[in-house]
Design a protein around this motif. Sequence first.
Motif, PDB file in Angstrom:
ATOM      1  N   TRP A 371     -61.475  23.687   5.643  1.00  0.00           N
ATOM      2  CA  TRP A 371     -61.414  24.876   4.795  1.00  0.00           C
ATOM      3  C   TRP A 371     -62.009  26.087   5.491  1.00  0.00           C
ATOM      4  O   TRP A 371     -61.420  27.164   5.474  1.00  0.00           O
ATOM      5  N   TRP A 372     -63.168  25.949   6.119  1.00  0.00           N
ATOM      6  CA  TRP A 372     -63.802  27.098   6.771  1.00  0.00           C
ATOM      7  C   TRP A 372     -62.998  27.565   7.989  1.00  0.00           C
ATOM      8  O   TRP A 372     -62.929  28.769   8.273  1.00  0.00           O
ATOM      9  N   LEU A 373     -62.390  26.627   8.705  1.00  0.00           N
ATOM     10  CA  LEU A 373     -61.540  27.033   9.829  1.00  0.00           C
ATOM     11  C   LEU A 373     -60.348  27.832   9.328  1.00  0.00           C
ATOM     12  O   LEU A 373     -59.987  28.863   9.914  1.00  0.00           O
ATOM     13  N   TRP A 374     -59.718  27.362   8.254  1.00  0.00           N
ATOM     14  CA  TRP A 374     -58.594  28.105   7.679  1.00  0.00           C
ATOM     15  C   TRP A 374     -59.030  29.498   7.239  1.00  0.00           C
ATOM     16  O   TRP A 374     -58.330  30.492   7.484  1.00  0.00           O
ATOM     17  N   LEU A 375     -60.202  29.610   6.623  1.00  0.00           N
ATOM     18  CA  LEU A 375     -60.667  30.914   6.171  1.00  0.00           C
ATOM     19  C   LEU A 375     -60.912  31.839   7.358  1.00  0.00           C
ATOM     20  O   LEU A 375     -60.588  33.033   7.300  1.00  0.00           O
ATOM     21  N   ARG A 376     -61.496  31.323   8.435  1.00  0.00           N
ATOM     22  CA  ARG A 376     -61.708  32.145   9.625  1.00  0.00           C
ATOM     23  C   ARG A 376     -60.388  32.721  10.123  1.00  0.00           C
ATOM     24  O   ARG A 376     -60.308  33.902  10.480  1.00  0.00           O
ATOM     25  N   GLN A 377     -59.353  31.886  10.160  1.00  0.00           N
ATOM     26  CA  GLN A 377     -58.052  32.356  10.630  1.00  0.00           C
ATOM     27  C   GLN A 377     -57.454  33.372   9.657  1.00  0.00           C
ATOM     28  O   GLN A 377     -56.903  34.392  10.082  1.00  0.00           O
ATOM     29  N   ASP A 378     -57.577  33.110   8.371  1.00  0.00           N
ATOM     30  CA  ASP A 378     -56.965  33.999   7.389  1.00  0.00           C
ATOM     31  C   ASP A 378     -57.693  35.343   7.332  1.00  0.00           C
ATOM     32  O   ASP A 378     -57.072  36.365   7.043  1.00  0.00           O
ATOM     33  N   ILE A 379     -58.993  35.357   7.586  1.00  0.00           N
ATOM     34  CA  ILE A 379     -59.734  36.619   7.621  1.00  0.00           C
ATOM     35  C   ILE A 379     -59.137  37.539   8.684  1.00  0.00           C
ATOM     36  O   ILE A 379     -58.883  38.729   8.436  1.00  0.00           O
ATOM     37  N   TRP A 380     -58.923  37.001   9.880  1.00  0.00           N
ATOM     38  CA  TRP A 380     -58.382  37.836  10.949  1.00  0.00           C
ATOM     39  C   TRP A 380     -56.945  38.256  10.647  1.00  0.00           C
ATOM     40  O   TRP A 380     -56.577  39.420  10.849  1.00  0.00           O
ATOM     41  N   ALA A 381     -56.131  37.330  10.156  1.00  0.00           N
ATOM     42  CA  ALA A 381     -54.748  37.673   9.841  1.00  0.00           C
ATOM     43  C   ALA A 381     -54.689  38.724   8.735  1.00  0.00           C
ATOM     44  O   ALA A 381     -53.919  39.700   8.824  1.00  0.00           O
ATOM     45  N   PHE A 383     -56.995  40.894   7.878  1.00  0.00           N
ATOM     46  CA  PHE A 383     -57.519  42.160   8.391  1.00  0.00           C
ATOM     47  C   PHE A 383     -56.449  42.898   9.186  1.00  0.00           C
ATOM     48  O   PHE A 383     -56.287  44.123   9.043  1.00  0.00           O
ATOM     49  N   GLN A 384     -55.715  42.169  10.020  1.00  0.00           N
ATOM     50  CA  GLN A 384     -54.675  42.784  10.829  1.00  0.00           C
ATOM     51  C   GLN A 384     -53.505  43.270   9.970  1.00  0.00           C
ATOM     52  O   GLN A 384     -52.931  44.321  10.242  1.00  0.00           O
ATOM     53  N   GLU A 385     -53.177  42.504   8.940  1.00  0.00           N
ATOM     54  CA  GLU A 385     -52.045  42.857   8.081  1.00  0.00           C
ATOM     55  C   GLU A 385     -52.434  43.801   6.950  1.00  0.00           C
ATOM     56  O   GLU A 385     -51.573  44.237   6.182  1.00  0.00           O
ATOM     57  N   VAL A 419     -62.863  42.052   3.495  1.00  0.00           N
ATOM     58  CA  VAL A 419     -61.481  42.275   3.935  1.00  0.00           C
ATOM     59  C   VAL A 419     -60.580  42.562   2.734  1.00  0.00           C
ATOM     60  O   VAL A 419     -59.683  43.408   2.796  1.00  0.00           O
ATOM     61  N   ASP A 420     -60.834  41.874   1.620  1.00  0.00           N
ATOM     62  CA  ASP A 420     -60.107  42.185   0.388  1.00  0.00           C
ATOM     63  C   ASP A 420     -60.263  43.656   0.023  1.00  0.00           C
ATOM     64  O   ASP A 420     -59.308  44.335  -0.361  1.00  0.00           O
ATOM     65  N   PHE A 421     -61.481  44.132   0.132  1.00  0.00           N
ATOM     66  CA  PHE A 421     -61.797  45.516  -0.236  1.00  0.00           C
ATOM     67  C   PHE A 421     -61.019  46.512   0.633  1.00  0.00           C
ATOM     68  O   PHE A 421     -60.617  47.580   0.171  1.00  0.00           O
ATOM     69  N   ALA A 422     -60.822  46.139   1.900  1.00  0.00           N
ATOM     70  CA  ALA A 422     -60.158  47.052   2.828  1.00  0.00           C
ATOM     71  C   ALA A 422     -58.645  46.974   2.749  1.00  0.00           C
ATOM     72  O   ALA A 422     -57.956  47.749   3.418  1.00  0.00           O
ATOM     73  N   VAL A 537     -65.229  35.023  18.243  1.00  0.00           N
ATOM     74  CA  VAL A 537     -65.764  35.855  17.170  1.00  0.00           C
ATOM     75  C   VAL A 537     -66.068  37.253  17.696  1.00  0.00           C
ATOM     76  O   VAL A 537     -65.860  38.253  17.007  1.00  0.00           O
ATOM     77  N   ASN A 538     -66.535  37.325  18.938  1.00  0.00           N
ATOM     78  CA  ASN A 538     -66.903  38.617  19.507  1.00  0.00           C
ATOM     79  C   ASN A 538     -65.742  39.602  19.545  1.00  0.00           C
ATOM     80  O   ASN A 538     -65.924  40.799  19.325  1.00  0.00           O
ATOM     81  N   PHE A 539     -64.538  39.116  19.841  1.00  0.00           N
ATOM     82  CA  PHE A 539     -63.434  40.067  19.973  1.00  0.00           C
ATOM     83  C   PHE A 539     -63.130  40.727  18.629  1.00  0.00           C
ATOM     84  O   PHE A 539     -62.769  41.904  18.575  1.00  0.00           O
ATOM     85  N   GLN A 540     -63.285  39.993  17.525  1.00  0.00           N
ATOM     86  CA  GLN A 540     -63.053  40.590  16.211  1.00  0.00           C
ATOM     87  C   GLN A 540     -64.092  41.662  15.914  1.00  0.00           C
ATOM     88  O   GLN A 540     -63.766  42.748  15.418  1.00  0.00           O
ATOM     89  N   ALA A 541     -65.353  41.337  16.211  1.00  0.00           N
ATOM     90  CA  ALA A 541     -66.428  42.284  15.938  1.00  0.00           C
ATOM     91  C   ALA A 541     -66.302  43.519  16.826  1.00  0.00           C
ATOM     92  O   ALA A 541     -66.528  44.654  16.382  1.00  0.00           O
ATOM     93  N   LEU A 542     -65.938  43.315  18.092  1.00  0.00           N
ATOM     94  CA  LEU A 542     -65.787  44.455  19.001  1.00  0.00           C
ATOM     95  C   LEU A 542     -64.653  45.370  18.555  1.00  0.00           C
ATOM     96  O   LEU A 542     -64.756  46.603  18.638  1.00  0.00           O
ATOM     97  N   TYR A 543     -63.580  44.788  18.084  1.00  0.00           N
ATOM     98  CA  TYR A 543     -62.460  45.605  17.600  1.00  0.00           C
ATOM     99  C   TYR A 543     -62.901  46.455  16.422  1.00  0.00           C
ATOM    100  O   TYR A 543     -62.585  47.654  16.347  1.00  0.00           O
ATOM    101  N   ALA A 544     -63.640  45.863  15.483  1.00  0.00           N
ATOM    102  CA  ALA A 544     -64.138  46.631  14.336  1.00  0.00           C
ATOM    103  C   ALA A 544     -65.103  47.711  14.790  1.00  0.00           C
ATOM    104  O   ALA A 544     -65.097  48.830  14.251  1.00  0.00           O
TER     105      ALA A 544
END
Length: 588
Positions: A371-381, A383-385, A419-422, A537-544
């Motif tokens: 479940w947590w792995l799926w959430l990590r992936q969905d957070i990035w997807a 955010f991008q979408e 991410v929901d908020f954004a 994880v770093n690449f997501q944070a750096l992009y933000a």
Amino acid sequence: MSPQTAPSKPRKPRPSRARGLRTTTGCLTCRKRRVKCDESKPHCGQCSRSERECVYAHAINTAAVHPESESNGQNTTCHATFSSLVSPTSVTGSASTRTLGDIDPQLYSESSELRFDLTPLTLTTSVPSPNSAPYEWYDLLAEDAVNNIRKHNLGFDSNILSRRQSPVPKAADDDGTASPDRDFSEGPSEEPWQSLEPIHMAEDDLALFQHFIDTVAPILDLFDPCRQFAHVVPRLAVHNVGVLKSLLAVAARHVGLSSSATIQKEALVQTPGSNASRHDSGDSTSRCPEVATRYYYETLQYLSQNLLYPSYTKSREILATASLISTFEMLDVSKKAGEGNWERHLRGIFWIQRSQDNNGEKRDALRRGVWWLWLRQDIWAAFQEKRRVLTIWRPKKRLMDLTSNELSTRILYICARCVDFAANEKQYDIGIRISQGEKLLQALDDWWQILPASFRPIYKTNNAGSEFSSKIWIHPPSHSAAVQMFHFARIIVLTNQPSVGGMLEYCQRQRLLDESVETICGIAMAHQGKDLPSAFVNFQALYAAGLCVQIPARQSAILQLLEATLDVTNFPPKTLLDDLIAYWRAAP
């Protein structure tokens, strides 16, 4: 009775420090600090002298509190913020002056992130029934797979993906379900879709199998102290063809991403199962995508046949297989965000987990890890979408009851709410948007304030000559990644929350953004930034961080850090750098 034998006068029991000494009058801030309050209005003397925000209980809209949720375990963090306390002129507030996060955790029944208005996209569209969810998910996979076979002339027979057979009847004593909370032994059960003996693997397969355990699994297990993908999933794989094929597909795709993979690529030249002679090693890299694709289609073929077993559709094996398929699709670096099938298939995995009532607090560690792995992936997807995260689950554990490892995963949940908020859903008026943003900022503060010492830097080193002041090393890596996600989430909220304040509020918000950028870049610059799991994880944070930097010199420094991180991860595509540059050019 003599004085010597007379019983002594019983002593009045001393109230416990946890409750009895806590004041029951005065402002909430003083009650939390366990100091005497003079109850002056609108600000008491203690809060005025310490420049703390003074809040009285009667000022809270009690209609917003849900006492019944505490009995159901819904209080996962200690405190609540309320829209009635938010004024347009003091929206973001600095961390040093806002003290709602210091309020007694026993006072309220829900935390800020749990009270965020949740209407995920999944609730606005049709959701399959629990019994049909695995089939709906597979149909998504098969439809896109058949289209790819025809479009790219891949040479696979698309008929093997059809599930035209009638379902296998359930056994008389089998209700088609598996208890998601029961304990599991490491050995296989007697199911027709499981092999009682370990599945034989050729040398090629074993090389990929080892690569998965050594290199890929730590990426997936970053937030999981039980390391389910390194320890448990390989054991499932040697007794289940679907798990094995999907695992090998992920390993082969990951090898193909990098020219410096940790296994000998010449071992991967052969197509799985073939006895053809091996080519020279120079051809091995180019063959990795073909090998990975073949394993992927073999996984889908297995699913087409074994979804007929009701027990399989409720199994841990299908969860592991779905997660590995999603990881395989995520690593398709030839696609930009939104162009591939990965994002669409994440919805199918949501359906499967919902059908099994799977979530981040299940007793079965594998189900939690999936479940947590799926959430990590969905957070990035998401955010991008610019969409909402798909989950509708809410944690039940209170923040104060979480272990340090559970605190690491809790920030993922709060990040999902940010991410929901954004998301591009601007139908709310500005007052509601401000209130929602403040609740999420408070939830982030609550999480930050309760962290143990293991989330603090082991050391900071001065970084002379750089745009960022210091390198920051936090250990263990999961806690470092959690801190990165905290700042990723805070940047998302601060850059999407409307502001009606003046210069003071602007300066406070900019200070928080600068602090997050410094921390994100400091962690990325430390030696752990070269660690593969942390880099994901770093690449997501750096992009933000790049989204809120306006100074050209800092933009250039972040671009270099992000490029170096993508060189480590080989994911996502380098087009992410172009997206960031385009964003800067379009900024006013």
